[in-house]
Design an enzyme around this catalytic site. Structure first.
Site, short mmCIF file in Angstrom:
data_model
loop_
_atom_site.label_atom_id
_atom_site.label_comp_id
_atom_site.label_asym_id
_atom_site.label_seq_id
_atom_site.Cartn_x
_atom_site.Cartn_y
_atom_site.Cartn_z
CG ASN A 1 -1.50 1.12 1.73
OD1 ASN A 1 -0.87 1.97 2.32
ND2 ASN A 1 -2.76 1.23 1.42
CG ASP A 2 -0.66 4.97 -1.39
OD1 ASP A 2 -1.28 4.34 -0.50
OD2 ASP A 2 -1.13 5.95 -1.98
N GLY B 1 -7.41 12.12 0.74
CA GLY B 1 -7.84 11.20 1.80
C GLY B 1 -6.80 11.21 2.91
CG HIS C 1 -10.81 4.35 6.45
ND1 HIS C 1 -11.61 5.26 5.79
CD2 HIS C 1 -9.81 4.05 5.60
CE1 HIS C 1 -11.11 5.48 4.59
NE2 HIS C 1 -10.01 4.77 4.44
CB CYS D 1 -13.99 4.93 3.01
SG CYS D 1 -14.65 5.91 4.36
CB CYS E 1 -13.87 7.32 9.15
SG CYS E 1 -13.81 7.79 7.43
CD GLU F 1 -10.18 8.95 3.35
OE1 GLU F 1 -9.07 8.43 3.59
OE2 GLU F 1 -10.92 8.56 2.44
#
Ligand code: ZN
Length: 331
Positions: free
Chosen positions: A112-113, A141, A165, A177, A182, A184
């Protein structure tokens, strides 16, 4: 590190595919392309193109790439090498790691980045030397990465550290999402934008005093097409805050408060030595940091609070690709 030669690192995001060559601890070349997200095939082709450019650059310097590390903006099953899905890219259950290893004929490692960014921040950035670190990327995000005992923590199915999240406000605003309230949904660029549009719909025009309209702000800063409020984004809220606009300052303060509550939760769970922050929203740091620190102090356990430092990134925009390269280097 288990590799000593040159490796490539590519950060494949929703707007850019950024790659670099890491050799002898130094960046020996970079490549930056616009993401083609028109289809899964087009997205994969962009990554391949980026890698080929890096390979040529490496060859010109007498280097041979030993492996590719890849950071992808989406949910990644690290063990299986699969992008299960992505909020901003047309990817679903894509066996991207093996697909690329096959086509490019070299070992590929994929994460994942945000995990990649956390790794870079831990090895070479603000968190250098930390054993326990929480990293947050504050952009459109909110991405997260966790370093526990010096290693990236991925959990049972690779989705650990989705720190954006955690629910801060039950029943709160809905975001991409699919969750309500959340972090974000409350403290990301998207959240600031949503808040700005709501206030705009309620009659607010960003920019206090002499520049009281969007059009004036546009003329002033050459911000592009601002014909309607659809163009209103987080950067306009920052711009207005710089001019002392009370509503804009209030939006950033609210964002900072929510962010601080989130960070306090991480402190109480993980007791990290350091929390590192990166991403575009840091350009509004001066407007949200006081509220953020206040909320952290109000909500964190004293022992955790006393052990932590909150730092901004020292890696500029390269953390994702650098972390991907480090992943390949250390694998
Ligand atoms: Zn969420």
């Amino acid at each position: 590190m288990s590799r000593s030669g040159a490796v490539a690192g590519i950060d494949a995001g929703g707007t850019k595919v950024s790659g670099l060559i890491l050799a002898g601890g130094e960046v020996a070349g970079t490549c930056r392309l616009d993401t083609d997200d028109s289809s899964e095939g087009a997205f994969v082709a962009t990554i391949e193109r980026c890698f080929c450019e890096l390979k040529e650059l490496a060859a010109a310097r007498g280097l041979e790439l030993e492996a590719l590390g890849l950071g992808v903006a989406g949910y990644v099953d690290f063990a299986r090498g699969v992008v299960t899905e992505s909020p901003n890219l047309p990817l679903r259950d894509l066996h991207l790691r093996d697909l690329l290893a096959d086509r490019l004929a070299l070992p590929v490692f994929m994460d994942n980045d945000a995990n990649a960014a956390a790794l870079a921040e831990n090895r070479l950035g603000a968190g250098k030397g930390c054993r326990h670190q929480v990293h947050l990327t504050l952009g459109t995000g909110i991405g997260g990465g966790l370093i526990i005992d010096g290693r990236v923590y991925r959990g049972a199915s690779g989705t650990a550290a989705e720190l954006g999240h955690i629910v801060i406000l039950e029943g709160g605003p809905l975001t991409n999402c699919g969750h309500r309230g959340c972090l974000e949904a409350l403290a990301s660029g998207t959240a600031v934008e949503r808040e700005a549009r709501e206030r705009y719909a309620g009659g607010w025009r960003p920019g206090a005093g002499e520049t009281s309209t969007l059009e004036a702000l546009e003329a002033l800063e050459d911000l592009g097409n601002m014909e309607d409020m659809e163009a209103l984004g987080a950067r306009h809220v920052t711009l207005a805050a710089k001019r002392g606009d009370a509503v804009a300052l209030d939006i950033w303060e609210e964002m900072g408060r929510h962010l601080g509550v989130g960070i306090a939760c991480y402190l109480n769970i993980f007791n990290p030595e350091m929390v590192t922050l990166s991403g575009g929203l840091l350009s509004a740091w001066e407007f949200f940091q006081a509220a953020m620190f206040r909320a952290i102090e109000e909500n964190a356990i004293p022992l955790s609070l006393g052990a932590v430092r909150i730092m901004r990134t020292t890696l500029e925009g390269e953390a994702g690709a650098l972390g991907a390269a480090l992943l390949a280097m250390e694998s």
